[in-house]
Design a protein around this motif. Sequence first.
Motif, short mmCIF file in Angstrom:
data_model
loop_
_atom_site.label_atom_id
_atom_site.label_comp_id
_atom_site.label_asym_id
_atom_site.label_seq_id
_atom_site.Cartn_x
_atom_site.Cartn_y
_atom_site.Cartn_z
N LYS A 12 0.82 -1.20 0.00
CA LYS A 12 0.00 0.00 0.00
C LYS A 12 0.85 1.25 0.00
CE LYS A 12 -4.14 -1.93 1.97
NZ LYS A 12 -4.87 -1.84 0.73
N ILE A 13 2.01 1.21 0.66
CA ILE A 13 2.92 2.36 0.64
C ILE A 13 3.46 2.57 -0.77
CG2 ILE A 13 5.18 3.15 1.43
CD1 ILE A 13 4.51 1.87 4.14
N SER A 14 3.80 1.48 -1.46
CA SER A 14 4.35 1.61 -2.81
C SER A 14 3.31 2.09 -3.80
CB SER A 14 4.95 0.28 -3.27
OG SER A 14 3.93 -0.67 -3.46
N MET A 15 2.04 1.71 -3.60
CA MET A 15 0.97 2.16 -4.49
C MET A 15 0.39 3.50 -4.09
SD MET A 15 -1.18 -1.23 -5.41
CE MET A 15 -1.59 -1.51 -3.71
N GLY A 16 0.59 3.88 -2.82
CA GLY A 16 0.04 5.14 -2.34
C GLY A 16 -1.42 5.06 -1.95
N SER A 17 -1.90 3.86 -1.60
CA SER A 17 -3.29 3.71 -1.21
C SER A 17 -3.38 3.46 0.29
CB SER A 17 -3.92 2.55 -1.98
OG SER A 17 -3.30 1.34 -1.63
N TYR A 18 -4.61 3.51 0.80
CA TYR A 18 -4.84 3.29 2.23
C TYR A 18 -5.86 2.18 2.40
CZ TYR A 18 -2.44 7.66 3.10
OH TYR A 18 -1.50 8.64 3.18
N GLY A 19 -5.96 1.64 3.59
CA GLY A 19 -6.90 0.56 3.86
C GLY A 19 -6.79 0.12 5.30
N ILE A 20 -7.27 -1.09 5.57
CA ILE A 20 -7.27 -1.60 6.94
C ILE A 20 -5.85 -1.83 7.43
CG2 ILE A 20 -7.95 -3.57 8.36
CD1 ILE A 20 -10.43 -3.80 6.60
N SER A 21 -4.98 -2.33 6.55
CA SER A 21 -3.62 -2.60 6.97
C SER A 21 -2.76 -1.34 7.01
CB SER A 21 -2.96 -3.64 6.06
OG SER A 21 -2.93 -3.16 4.73
N ARG A 22 -3.27 -0.22 6.45
CA ARG A 22 -2.54 1.05 6.50
C ARG A 22 -3.54 2.17 6.74
NH1 ARG A 22 0.08 4.56 1.76
NH2 ARG A 22 1.35 5.89 3.01
#
Length: 42
Positions: A12-22
């Motif tokens: 998610k850090i590499s894609m720049g997205s957010y979610g439950i794990s980030r």
Amino acid sequence: MGKGDQKTRIGKISMGSYGISRPRLSGKLTVPKKVVEPTVES
């Protein structure tokens, strides 16, 4: 699991997205200010 995995934090850090794990930490780390009430002097 690595940079291409969408369910991991590193992915998610590499894609720049957010979610439950980030989760986003917007406004949760602010400390509320103490309210000081004015004293009445007589």
